[in-house]
Design a protein around this motif. Structure first.
Motif, PDB file in Angstrom:
ATOM      1  N   ILE A   1      -0.046   8.114   0.647  1.00 23.85           N
ATOM      2  CA  ILE A   1      -0.984   9.160  -0.393  1.00 23.85           C
ATOM      3  C   ILE A   1       0.023   9.958  -1.098  1.00 23.85           C
ATOM      4  CG2 ILE A   1      -1.419  11.053   1.385  1.00 23.85           C
ATOM      5  CD1 ILE A   1      -4.066   9.596  -0.878  1.00 23.85           C
TER       6      ILE A   1
ATOM      7  N   ASP B   1       0.867   7.783  -4.334  1.00 25.98           N
ATOM      8  CA  ASP B   1      -0.543   7.409  -4.995  1.00 25.98           C
ATOM      9  C   ASP B   1      -1.773   7.989  -4.372  1.00 25.98           C
ATOM     10  OD1 ASP B   1      -2.390   5.972  -6.545  1.00 25.98           O
ATOM     11  OD2 ASP B   1      -1.544   4.159  -6.290  1.00 25.98           O
ATOM     12  N   TRP B   2      -2.184   8.886  -4.973  1.00 25.94           N
ATOM     13  CA  TRP B   2      -3.574   9.521  -4.595  1.00 25.94           C
ATOM     14  C   TRP B   2      -4.875   8.754  -5.367  1.00 25.94           C
ATOM     15  CZ3 TRP B   2       0.435  12.238  -6.330  1.00 25.94           C
ATOM     16  CH2 TRP B   2       0.272  12.572  -7.863  1.00 25.94           C
ATOM     17  N   SER B   3      -4.452   7.881  -6.113  1.00 25.33           N
ATOM     18  CA  SER B   3      -5.438   7.286  -6.771  1.00 25.33           C
ATOM     19  C   SER B   3      -6.632   6.378  -5.889  1.00 25.33           C
ATOM     20  CB  SER B   3      -5.331   6.494  -7.882  1.00 25.33           C
ATOM     21  OG  SER B   3      -4.577   4.923  -7.369  1.00 25.33           O
ATOM     22  N   GLU B   4      -7.413   5.955  -6.205  1.00 27.74           N
ATOM     23  CA  GLU B   4      -8.413   4.905  -5.441  1.00 27.74           C
ATOM     24  C   GLU B   4      -7.827   3.719  -5.347  1.00 27.74           C
ATOM     25  OE1 GLU B   4     -12.405   4.669  -7.105  1.00 27.74           O
ATOM     26  OE2 GLU B   4     -12.447   6.938  -6.912  1.00 27.74           O
ATOM     27  N   GLN B   5      -6.840   3.290  -6.138  1.00 26.80           N
ATOM     28  CA  GLN B   5      -6.202   2.035  -5.949  1.00 26.80           C
ATOM     29  C   GLN B   5      -5.303   1.995  -4.914  1.00 26.80           C
ATOM     30  OE1 GLN B   5      -4.371   0.517  -9.661  1.00 26.80           O
ATOM     31  NE2 GLN B   5      -3.227  -1.097  -8.667  1.00 26.80           N
ATOM     32  N   GLY B   6      -4.232   2.554  -5.053  1.00 29.24           N
ATOM     33  CA  GLY B   6      -3.166   2.660  -3.726  1.00 29.24           C
ATOM     34  C   GLY B   6      -2.341   1.136  -3.257  1.00 29.24           C
TER      35      GLY B   6
ATOM     36  N   LYS C   1       0.946  -1.332  -0.145  1.00 28.59           N
ATOM     37  CA  LYS C   1       0.083  -0.041   0.005  1.00 28.59           C
ATOM     38  C   LYS C   1       1.219   1.217   0.026  1.00 28.59           C
ATOM     39  CE  LYS C   1      -3.908   2.380   2.058  1.00 28.59           C
ATOM     40  NZ  LYS C   1      -4.038   3.222   0.982  1.00 28.59           N
TER      41      LYS C   1
END
Length: 106
Positions: free
Chosen positions: A34, A37-42, A31
């Motif tokens: 943020i 990776d601020w996408s919904e995936q992460g 994981k």
């Protein structure tokens, strides 16, 4: 001039001093924080090369410090996937200029 082009040209991409510093995970679920990776995936399953490649692209593009690279990238995995990563030209040039092994891996 396209704003994205100017940003990509001005952006500074970080690299470690040596690929051996990249001791991040090579298996399991990761994981990303943020700031990477601020996408919904992460969350990435490293058993899936497509997910691993996407994670590596994000970390290389968004690393705020060399520690981000050390924690999330693995040297052997990076070399294996290098030729398949979709990176800004400037990022690829910086990494390949520093690490000739990546040029050969591509």
């Amino acid at each position: 001039m396209d704003t994205r082009s100017r940003y990509a040209t001005a952006r500074k991409y970080l690299t470690p001093d040596d690929l051996s510093e990249l001791t991040g995970p090579s298996e399991g679920i990761v994981k990303l924080p943020i700031h990477l990776d601020w996408s919904e995936q992460g969350i990435y399953d490293l058993a899936d090369d497509r997910q691993t490649g996407l994670m590596y692209e994000r970390v290389i593009r968004e690393a705020a410090s060399v520690d981000d690279l050390r924690v999330y990238l693995n040297a052997a995995t990076l070399c294996r996937l290098w030729g398949r990563l979709y990176l800004p030209i400037q990022a690829r040039q910086v990494w390949e200029a520093r690490f000739r092994a990546l040029t050969r891996a591509a």
